[in-house]
Motif scaffolding. Structure first.
Motif, PDB file in Angstrom:
ATOM      1  N   SER A 212      66.503  17.552  52.281  1.00 17.19           N
ATOM      2  CA  SER A 212      67.650  16.658  52.187  1.00 17.19           C
ATOM      3  C   SER A 212      67.733  16.019  50.803  1.00 17.19           C
ATOM      4  O   SER A 212      66.737  15.893  50.097  1.00 17.19           O
ATOM      5  CB  SER A 212      67.569  15.563  53.254  1.00 17.19           C
ATOM      6  OG  SER A 212      66.387  14.792  53.098  1.00 17.19           O
ATOM      7  N   THR A 213      68.960  15.621  50.417  1.00 11.49           N
ATOM      8  CA  THR A 213      69.166  14.907  49.160  1.00 11.49           C
ATOM      9  C   THR A 213      69.676  13.500  49.473  1.00 11.49           C
ATOM     10  O   THR A 213      70.438  13.300  50.428  1.00 11.49           O
ATOM     11  CB  THR A 213      70.181  15.622  48.261  1.00 11.49           C
ATOM     12  OG1 THR A 213      71.415  15.790  48.985  1.00 11.49           O
ATOM     13  CG2 THR A 213      69.655  16.982  47.829  1.00 11.49           C
ATOM     14  N   TRP A 214      69.262  12.528  48.653  1.00 10.99           N
ATOM     15  CA  TRP A 214      69.555  11.127  48.937  1.00 10.99           C
ATOM     16  C   TRP A 214      70.165  10.438  47.720  1.00 10.99           C
ATOM     17  O   TRP A 214      69.735  10.655  46.586  1.00 10.99           O
ATOM     18  CB  TRP A 214      68.276  10.383  49.314  1.00 10.99           C
ATOM     19  CG  TRP A 214      67.671  10.810  50.624  1.00 10.99           C
ATOM     20  CD1 TRP A 214      67.144  12.037  50.935  1.00 10.99           C
ATOM     21  CD2 TRP A 214      67.534  10.017  51.795  1.00 10.99           C
ATOM     22  NE1 TRP A 214      66.684  12.043  52.224  1.00 10.99           N
ATOM     23  CE2 TRP A 214      66.900  10.817  52.785  1.00 10.99           C
ATOM     24  CE3 TRP A 214      67.860   8.695  52.113  1.00 10.99           C
ATOM     25  CZ2 TRP A 214      66.609  10.343  54.056  1.00 10.99           C
ATOM     26  CZ3 TRP A 214      67.570   8.219  53.376  1.00 10.99           C
ATOM     27  CH2 TRP A 214      66.957   9.039  54.346  1.00 10.99           C
ATOM     28  N   SER A 230      68.699   4.155  40.396  1.00 12.37           N
ATOM     29  CA  SER A 230      67.967   5.294  39.843  1.00 12.37           C
ATOM     30  C   SER A 230      66.794   5.695  40.741  1.00 12.37           C
ATOM     31  O   SER A 230      66.381   4.925  41.613  1.00 12.37           O
ATOM     32  CB  SER A 230      67.420   4.947  38.452  1.00 12.37           C
ATOM     33  OG  SER A 230      66.351   4.029  38.564  1.00 12.37           O
ATOM     34  N   PRO A 231      66.229   6.883  40.511  1.00 12.73           N
ATOM     35  CA  PRO A 231      65.062   7.313  41.298  1.00 12.73           C
ATOM     36  C   PRO A 231      63.849   6.403  41.130  1.00 12.73           C
ATOM     37  O   PRO A 231      62.974   6.372  41.996  1.00 12.73           O
ATOM     38  CB  PRO A 231      64.770   8.714  40.754  1.00 12.73           C
ATOM     39  CG  PRO A 231      66.088   9.206  40.261  1.00 12.73           C
ATOM     40  CD  PRO A 231      66.736   7.989  39.664  1.00 12.73           C
ATOM     41  N   ASP A 232      63.780   5.653  40.013  1.00 11.80           N
ATOM     42  CA  ASP A 232      62.615   4.792  39.817  1.00 11.80           C
ATOM     43  C   ASP A 232      62.847   3.370  40.320  1.00 11.80           C
ATOM     44  O   ASP A 232      62.014   2.499  40.120  1.00 11.80           O
ATOM     45  CB  ASP A 232      62.191   4.780  38.338  1.00 11.80           C
ATOM     46  CG  ASP A 232      62.978   3.786  37.504  1.00 11.80           C
ATOM     47  OD1 ASP A 232      64.183   3.589  37.798  1.00 11.80           O
ATOM     48  OD2 ASP A 232      62.402   3.215  36.559  1.00 11.80           O
ATOM     49  N   SER A 233      63.977   3.129  40.988  1.00  8.12           N
ATOM     50  CA  SER A 233      64.202   1.838  41.636  1.00  8.12           C
ATOM     51  C   SER A 233      63.192   1.678  42.761  1.00  8.12           C
ATOM     52  O   SER A 233      62.470   2.620  43.113  1.00  8.12           O
ATOM     53  CB  SER A 233      65.623   1.767  42.194  1.00  8.12           C
ATOM     54  OG  SER A 233      65.813   2.756  43.199  1.00  8.12           O
ATOM     55  N   VAL A 244      61.371  13.252  49.015  1.00  8.46           N
ATOM     56  CA  VAL A 244      62.774  13.664  49.062  1.00  8.46           C
ATOM     57  C   VAL A 244      63.259  14.097  47.686  1.00  8.46           C
ATOM     58  O   VAL A 244      62.636  13.820  46.659  1.00  8.46           O
ATOM     59  CB  VAL A 244      63.686  12.522  49.574  1.00  8.46           C
ATOM     60  CG1 VAL A 244      63.169  11.946  50.865  1.00  8.46           C
ATOM     61  CG2 VAL A 244      63.862  11.436  48.523  1.00  8.46           C
ATOM     62  N   ARG A 245      64.401  14.774  47.686  1.00 10.07           N
ATOM     63  CA  ARG A 245      65.111  15.089  46.454  1.00 10.07           C
ATOM     64  C   ARG A 245      66.286  14.125  46.330  1.00 10.07           C
ATOM     65  O   ARG A 245      66.854  13.704  47.327  1.00 10.07           O
ATOM     66  CB  ARG A 245      65.612  16.538  46.477  1.00 10.07           C
ATOM     67  CG  ARG A 245      64.494  17.567  46.434  1.00 10.07           C
ATOM     68  CD  ARG A 245      65.040  18.983  46.495  1.00 10.07           C
ATOM     69  NE  ARG A 245      65.705  19.270  47.770  1.00 10.07           N
ATOM     70  CZ  ARG A 245      66.971  19.657  47.886  1.00 10.07           C
ATOM     71  NH1 ARG A 245      67.736  19.801  46.818  1.00 10.07           N
ATOM     72  NH2 ARG A 245      67.484  19.912  49.076  1.00 10.07           N
ATOM     73  N   PHE A 246      66.642  13.778  45.105  1.00 11.34           N
ATOM     74  CA  PHE A 246      67.754  12.859  44.898  1.00 11.34           C
ATOM     75  C   PHE A 246      69.025  13.627  44.594  1.00 11.34           C
ATOM     76  O   PHE A 246      69.014  14.639  43.885  1.00 11.34           O
ATOM     77  CB  PHE A 246      67.432  11.886  43.761  1.00 11.34           C
ATOM     78  CG  PHE A 246      66.321  10.927  44.100  1.00 11.34           C
ATOM     79  CD1 PHE A 246      66.567   9.823  44.899  1.00 11.34           C
ATOM     80  CD2 PHE A 246      65.026  11.162  43.662  1.00 11.34           C
ATOM     81  CE1 PHE A 246      65.540   8.957  45.244  1.00 11.34           C
ATOM     82  CE2 PHE A 246      63.993  10.301  43.991  1.00 11.34           C
ATOM     83  CZ  PHE A 246      64.250   9.191  44.790  1.00 11.34           C
ATOM     84  N   ALA A 247      70.128  13.136  45.155  1.00  9.52           N
ATOM     85  CA  ALA A 247      71.429  13.738  44.868  1.00  9.52           C
ATOM     86  C   ALA A 247      71.841  13.369  43.443  1.00  9.52           C
ATOM     87  O   ALA A 247      71.202  12.547  42.780  1.00  9.52           O
ATOM     88  CB  ALA A 247      72.457  13.245  45.885  1.00  9.52           C
ATOM     89  N   SER A 248      72.926  13.963  42.967  1.00  5.99           N
ATOM     90  CA  SER A 248      73.270  13.863  41.547  1.00  5.99           C
ATOM     91  C   SER A 248      73.599  12.448  41.089  1.00  5.99           C
ATOM     92  O   SER A 248      73.299  12.079  39.947  1.00  5.99           O
ATOM     93  CB  SER A 248      74.444  14.795  41.230  1.00  5.99           C
ATOM     94  OG  SER A 248      75.587  14.448  42.000  1.00  5.99           O
ATOM     95  N   ALA A 249      74.204  11.627  41.936  1.00  4.45           N
ATOM     96  CA  ALA A 249      74.584  10.275  41.509  1.00  4.45           C
ATOM     97  C   ALA A 249      73.350   9.454  41.150  1.00  4.45           C
ATOM     98  O   ALA A 249      73.283   8.844  40.079  1.00  4.45           O
ATOM     99  CB  ALA A 249      75.391   9.581  42.601  1.00  4.45           C
ATOM    100  N   THR A 250      72.365   9.448  42.039  1.00  8.05           N
ATOM    101  CA  THR A 250      71.144   8.685  41.778  1.00  8.05           C
ATOM    102  C   THR A 250      70.300   9.337  40.692  1.00  8.05           C
ATOM    103  O   THR A 250      69.759   8.653  39.817  1.00  8.05           O
ATOM    104  CB  THR A 250      70.337   8.515  43.077  1.00  8.05           C
ATOM    105  OG1 THR A 250      70.994   7.538  43.898  1.00  8.05           O
ATOM    106  CG2 THR A 250      68.910   8.051  42.802  1.00  8.05           C
ATOM    107  N   SER A 251      70.172  10.646  40.718  1.00  8.04           N
ATOM    108  CA  SER A 251      69.307  11.322  39.745  1.00  8.04           C
ATOM    109  C   SER A 251      69.829  11.190  38.319  1.00  8.04           C
ATOM    110  O   SER A 251      69.066  11.332  37.360  1.00  8.04           O
ATOM    111  CB  SER A 251      69.144  12.803  40.106  1.00  8.04           C
ATOM    112  OG  SER A 251      70.383  13.470  40.072  1.00  8.04           O
TER     113      SER A 251
END
Length: 339
Positions: A212-214, A230-233, A244-251
C-alpha cells in the motif's frame, strides 16, 4: 491555487497564540527565586547533597545549556503538551500543564490533564499562576514562544527544555523529558514496548503494508489550504518503521518541511491507497480537514472511495504512548480492509 513549502509546525495545538503574554511582577520574581533556593538547598548546601551524602540535585543538558535540577522533582510544571504526555507516561502527576484545548488532548491523557491546573495557552503564560504552584522543576520544549519565555520561567524554578528544530525526531522530546525528571529506566520500558508493537504489527500485516501507499495530511492554518507532511515527519517516521511506501504527495515533500496546498488540489492525493490525518480526541476531523473531504474531487479519489481514510488523535506524537496510538490506528484500518 497555492502550493508553498512551509516549516514543519511545532505543534498544531499551539499554532496561533491569540493573547499577549502576561508580565511577571517584581514581587513574583522575588518569591519565585525563594522557592528555587529552598527546593534546591543551594543556600546551605553548595554541593547539592543531603546530610546523608545522597545527591539532591543533578545537572542535565537542555536547549539552554546545563541546568541544575532536583534529583527527584516532586512539583513539576509542564508548559508544552509533549512534555506533559511523557510525564503522564512515566507515572508522574504534574502540578501545572499547558492548555492547548481539550479537544487536542489524546484520550489516554484527558482525565489527568483535566484534573491539573492550567498555566499557559500557547504564548499566553501565566507566570504568577506558575509561581503560586511552587514548582521545583519546569519542563517543556524549546519552541519559539517558550524559548522567549525561558528567562522568566527560570526565575521561578529550574527550567529544562528539550531542543526543538525542524529536524528533531519526535523521540527527542520524551527522551529529554525522562532525563530531566530522572525516569530513564521507566522510559526504557516504554521504548521496548513500542519497538515490540511496531515489530508485531509489521510482521502480521507485512503484505498489506508493503503493497500500500500512504499520504500524510492535516488541515492547515493557511486559509483555504491543507498541509501535506514529509516521510520524515513524526507520523511518517512511524509509517516508515512499519514498512509502508509513501504516495507521491508525501514523498515529494522535503525533510523537515510541510507543503501547504489549496483544497482545490485534492488530486495530488490520487495515487494514495491510504490517507492518514489528524482528528480531535472524539474522532472528528481536526483543523478543518473536513473541508477537503467534502469536495467532489476528493470523494472521487481511490482512498476516499475505498474508505481508506485513517484518522488519529495522535497525529503529532510527542510521547511513546502517542506513537503506539498511531500504530493502533493504522492496524485498525488494515483490519477493516481485511474484514
Amino acid at each position: 491555487m497555492t502550493s508553498t513549502s512551509v516549516p514543519s509546525p511545532a505543534s498544531a495545538r499551539f499554532a496561533t497564540p491569540t493573547r499577549r503574554a502576561r508580565t511577571l511582577r517584581p514581587a513574583v520574581v522575588t518569591a519565585a527565586l525563594a522557592v528555587v533556593l529552598t527546593s534546591c538547598g543551594s543556600s546551605s548546601d553548595p554541593a547539592g547533597t543531603s546530610g546523608s551524602g545522597h545527591a539532591t540535585t543533578r545537572a542535565v543538558s537542555t536547549a539552554h545549556g546545563k541546568v541544575t535540577v532536583p534529583a527527584h522533582p516532586r512539583r513539576i510544571v509542564s508548559v508544552h503538551s509533549w512534555s506533559t504526555e511523557t510525564l503522564f507516561d512515566l507515572g508522574l502527576k504534574p502540578v501545572g500543564v499547558e492548555d492547548g484545548g481539550a479537544n487536542y488532548v489524546p484520550p489516554r491523557y484527558l482525565k489527568g490533564w483535566k484534573a491539573t491546573a492550567k498555566v499557559t495557552t500557547g504564548a499566553d503564560i501565566d507566570y504568577e499562576k506558575i509561581a503560586s504552584l511552587k514548582p521545583d522543576l519546569i519542563v517543556g520544549v524549546d519552541v519559539p514562544y517558550l524559548s522567549k519565555a525561558y528567562k522568566k520561567l527560570s526565575a521561578i524554578a529550574p527550567t529544562a527544555f528539550s531542543s526543538f528544530n525542524d529536524n528533531s525526531g519526535w523521540t527527542e522530546f520524551p527522551d529529554a523529558t525522562a532525563t530531566f525528571v530522572n525516569r530513564t529506566a521507566q522510559l526504557a520500558k516504554l521504548k521496548k514496548e513500542y519497538t515490540e508493537r511496531i515489530s508485531a504489527v509489521r510482521d502480521t500485516n507485512r503484505s498489506a503494508l508493503t503493497k500500500s501507499t500512504w499520504d500524510v495530511v492535516q488541515g492547515g492554518f493557511d486559509s483555504g489550504n491543507y498541509w501535506i507532511y514529509s516521510p520524515d515527519s513524526a507520523v511518517g517516521d512511524i509509517l516508515g518503521k512499519l514498512g509502508v511506501r509513501f504516495a507521491s504527495a508525501t514523498s515529494s515533500v522535503a525533510a523537515g518541511k510541510t507543503r501547504s496546498v489549496s483544497y482545490e488540489r485534492a488530486d495530488l492525493l490520487r495515487d494514495a491507497d491510504y490517507v492518514i490525518y489528524y482528528t480531535n480526541n472524539d474522532g472528528s476531523p481536526a483543523n478543518d480537514i473536513q473541508k477537503l473531504f467534502a469536495l467532489k474531487t476528493f470523494k472521487s479519489l481511490p482512498a476516499a472511495k475505498d474508505g481508506h481514510l485513517v484518522g488519529t488523535a495522535d497525529f503529532l506524537p510527542g510521547s511513546y504512548r502517542d506513537a503506539m496510538g498511531v500504530v493502533d490506528s493504522i492496524e485498525a484500518a488494515l483490519k477493516q480492509k481485511q474484514g
